[in-house]
Scaffold this active site. Structure first.
Site, PDB file in Angstrom:
ATOM      1  N   TYR A  56       0.837  -1.204   0.000  1.00 38.81           N
ATOM      2  CA  TYR A  56       0.000   0.000   0.000  1.00 38.81           C
ATOM      3  C   TYR A  56       0.875   1.258   0.000  1.00 38.81           C
ATOM      4  O   TYR A  56       1.549   1.570   0.987  1.00 38.81           O
ATOM      5  CB  TYR A  56      -0.948   0.032   1.202  1.00 38.81           C
ATOM      6  N   HIS A 121       0.147 -11.871   0.932  1.00 43.57           N
ATOM      7  CA  HIS A 121      -0.699 -10.894   0.239  1.00 43.57           C
ATOM      8  C   HIS A 121      -1.034 -11.336  -1.192  1.00 43.57           C
ATOM      9  O   HIS A 121      -0.147 -11.540  -2.005  1.00 43.57           O
ATOM     10  CB  HIS A 121       0.030  -9.537   0.203  1.00 43.57           C
TER      11      HIS A 121
HETATM   12  P1  NAD Z   1     -13.388  -0.076   1.032  1.00 48.29           P
HETATM   13  O1  NAD Z   1     -14.544  -0.756   0.432  1.00 48.29           O
HETATM   14  O2  NAD Z   1     -13.206  -0.164   2.501  1.00 48.29           O
HETATM   15  O3  NAD Z   1     -13.406   1.464   0.560  1.00 48.29           O
HETATM   16  C1  NAD Z   1     -12.434   2.382   0.983  1.00 48.29           C
HETATM   17  C2  NAD Z   1     -12.706   3.756   0.362  1.00 48.29           C
HETATM   18  O4  NAD Z   1     -13.925   4.278   0.878  1.00 48.29           O
HETATM   19  C3  NAD Z   1     -11.636   4.797   0.697  1.00 48.29           C
HETATM   20  O5  NAD Z   1     -11.493   5.688  -0.405  1.00 48.29           O
HETATM   21  C4  NAD Z   1     -12.229   5.550   1.880  1.00 48.29           C
HETATM   22  O6  NAD Z   1     -11.754   6.874   1.963  1.00 48.29           O
HETATM   23  C5  NAD Z   1     -13.703   5.534   1.542  1.00 48.29           C
HETATM   24  N1  NAD Z   1     -14.572   5.596   2.739  1.00 48.29           N
HETATM   25  C6  NAD Z   1     -14.405   4.937   3.924  1.00 48.29           C
HETATM   26  N2  NAD Z   1     -15.418   5.231   4.759  1.00 48.29           N
HETATM   27  C7  NAD Z   1     -16.245   6.092   4.104  1.00 48.29           C
HETATM   28  C8  NAD Z   1     -17.446   6.749   4.444  1.00 48.29           C
HETATM   29  N3  NAD Z   1     -18.035   6.588   5.636  1.00 48.29           N
HETATM   30  N4  NAD Z   1     -18.019   7.557   3.532  1.00 48.29           N
HETATM   31  C9  NAD Z   1     -17.454   7.740   2.303  1.00 48.29           C
HETATM   32  N5  NAD Z   1     -16.307   7.150   1.922  1.00 48.29           N
HETATM   33  C10 NAD Z   1     -15.707   6.323   2.811  1.00 48.29           C
HETATM   34  O7  NAD Z   1     -12.096  -0.652   0.276  1.00 48.29           O
HETATM   35  P2  NAD Z   1     -10.603  -0.983   0.720  1.00 48.29           P
HETATM   36  O8  NAD Z   1      -9.969   0.163   1.424  1.00 48.29           O
HETATM   37  O9  NAD Z   1      -9.944  -1.533  -0.483  1.00 48.29           O
HETATM   38  O10 NAD Z   1     -10.765  -2.203   1.737  1.00 48.29           O
HETATM   39  C11 NAD Z   1     -10.623  -2.049   3.140  1.00 48.29           C
HETATM   40  C12 NAD Z   1      -9.288  -2.542   3.652  1.00 48.29           C
HETATM   41  O11 NAD Z   1      -9.220  -3.966   3.521  1.00 48.29           O
HETATM   42  C13 NAD Z   1      -8.048  -2.038   2.908  1.00 48.29           C
HETATM   43  O12 NAD Z   1      -7.688  -0.749   3.316  1.00 48.29           O
HETATM   44  C14 NAD Z   1      -7.041  -3.110   3.267  1.00 48.29           C
HETATM   45  O13 NAD Z   1      -6.554  -2.892   4.571  1.00 48.29           O
HETATM   46  C15 NAD Z   1      -7.902  -4.369   3.248  1.00 48.29           C
HETATM   47  N6  NAD Z   1      -7.849  -5.046   1.926  1.00 48.29           N
HETATM   48  C16 NAD Z   1      -6.971  -6.079   1.772  1.00 48.29           C
HETATM   49  C17 NAD Z   1      -6.848  -6.724   0.548  1.00 48.29           C
HETATM   50  C18 NAD Z   1      -5.880  -7.853   0.398  1.00 48.29           C
HETATM   51  O14 NAD Z   1      -5.220  -8.205   1.356  1.00 48.29           O
HETATM   52  N7  NAD Z   1      -5.729  -8.461  -0.742  1.00 48.29           N
HETATM   53  C19 NAD Z   1      -7.620  -6.299  -0.542  1.00 48.29           C
HETATM   54  C20 NAD Z   1      -8.523  -5.276  -0.348  1.00 48.29           C
HETATM   55  C21 NAD Z   1      -8.643  -4.653   0.889  1.00 48.29           C
END
Ligand code: NAD
Length: 320
Positions: A56, A121
């Site tokens: 990230y 990952h």
């Molecule tokens: P998500 O669906 O959580 O969306 C995140 C986005 O939504 C960001 O732009 C954030 O600013 C915005 N957001 C958050 N809360 C909000 C709100 N209340 N109103 C409006 N916008 C809002 O997607 P993500 O960040 O990809 O997934 C969450 C976490 O899961 C990641 O940060 C990561 O830590 C993990 N993840 C891991 C993998 C992997 O290991 N392969 C893949 C995807 C995600």
């Protein structure tokens, strides 16, 4: 805050987890001080599960999270990852040597001597899935024995591959993303039963479908098909009409999952942390959920592929 057990680890994680990928500018530039305030607010309000990766922001998210957690490390369950370092499969390395080096570097950036969870990952980036079973997971177990990681897990998009790996080499947790939210729900068909059977901690990530389910909408790099993004906009409009916040509806939907220990939502703003905490008290209106289901029906479970094509669900055959 509400806490649930994370499989058989003995850890109790907050039902809302802090996804730190936005701290690494993955969704656009994030202000560092604002990111710190987001982390501090989350810890103060009882969010104890933090997930990050060297991928990230190509180490930026770990560096920022490490700084923000300074003095608070003992209040959180800290998860990072290894193996993926870039967008392409060539930039990934799941060899034992590389994994061991990678964790040492992560620990420096995170300003700690151990992580609570070390995850492989995006297993779909690997050339030969047998490498994860025969080399990567044993390397993680060695790091666990050395006290550098309390527990180990795997992450990725394709559920059949995650399922196969976990049935070959026991893991403590599995992180799945974009497979259980208002747009996609095949997690329960392809992975949840195995997690229940083996008492594996299930971490559900991307409740907002990587920003599809927000007023702002998807970032321009989002891999979903245009008709999926269009359905997301219609879902947001339906919520607006019902005077509900689409992000809150989407997050609450995931919190209602009966087995997932925590839902990881990506955050870099204090206001988003505060808004998402409201999901704890929030209850979804069944009539609105029904309307959303009708909107989503034509594109339900439409996904993209990632990494090696042969590792993705439509092409998957288990290695002999
Ligand atoms: P998500 O669906 O959580 O969306 C995140 C986005 O939504 C960001 O732009 C954030 O600013 C915005 N957001 C958050 N809360 C909000 C709100 N209340 N109103 C409006 N916008 C809002 O997607 P993500 O960040 O990809 O997934 C969450 C976490 O899961 C990641 O940060 C990561 O830590 C993990 N993840 C891991 C993998 C992997 O290991 N392969 C893949 C995807 C995600």
């Amino acid at each position: 805050m509400e806490y649930r057990k994370l499989g058989g680890t003995g850890l109790r994680v907050s039902v809302i987890g802090f996804g730190a990928s936005p701290l690494g500018n993955e969704f656009g530039p994030a202000d560092e001080n604002e990111g710190q305030r987001a982390v501090h607010t989350a810890v103060r309000e009882g969010i104890n599960f933090f997930d990050v990766s060297p991928y990230y922001g190509r180490t930026l998210a770990e560096t920022r999270l490490g700084k923000a957690l300074a003095g608070r490390r003992d209040q959180v369950i800290l998860a990072t990852k290894c193996g993926r370092y870039g967008k392409t499969v060539e930039e990934c390395d799941y060899s034992a040597d590389s994994i061991t080096r990678s964790l040492e570097e992560s620990l420096r950036r995170l300003q700690t001597d151990h992580v609570d969870l070390l995850q492989v990952h995006d297993v779909e980036m690997v050339a030969d899935p047998k490498q994860i079973v025969q080399q990567t997971i044993p390397a993680l177990r060695k790091l666990q024995k050395a006290g550098k990681a309390r527990f180990i897990g795997i992450t990725g998009l394709p559920l059949k591959l995650l399922n196969w790996i976990a049935s070959q080499a026991p893991v403590d947790t599995i992180l799945s993303f974009c497979r259980y939210n208002l747009m996609v729900d095949d997690l329960d068909e392809l992975l949840t039963p195995l997690c229940r059977k083996q008492n594996i901690g299930l971490i559900n990530a991307s409740p907002l479908h990587m920003r599809v389910l927000t007023e702002k909408g998807a970032p321009d790099w989002h891999p979903a098909a245009p008709q999926v993004l269009q359905a997301g906009r219609q879902v947001a409009a339906a919520c607006r009409e019902a005077e509900a916040d689409v992000a809150l509806v989407a997050l609450r939907y995931c919190l209602d999952h009966p087995y997932a220990s925590t839902t990881l939502v990506g955050m870099s703003k204090q206001a988003h942390v505060e808004q998402n905490l409201r999901a704890l008290e929030y209850r979804n209106d069944p009539a609105l959920l029904q309307k959303i289901a009708q909107i989503v029906a034509p594109v339900k479970n439409q996904l993209w592929t990632q990494g090696r094509q042969s590792n993705n669900d439509p092409d998957w055959t288990a290695p002999q």
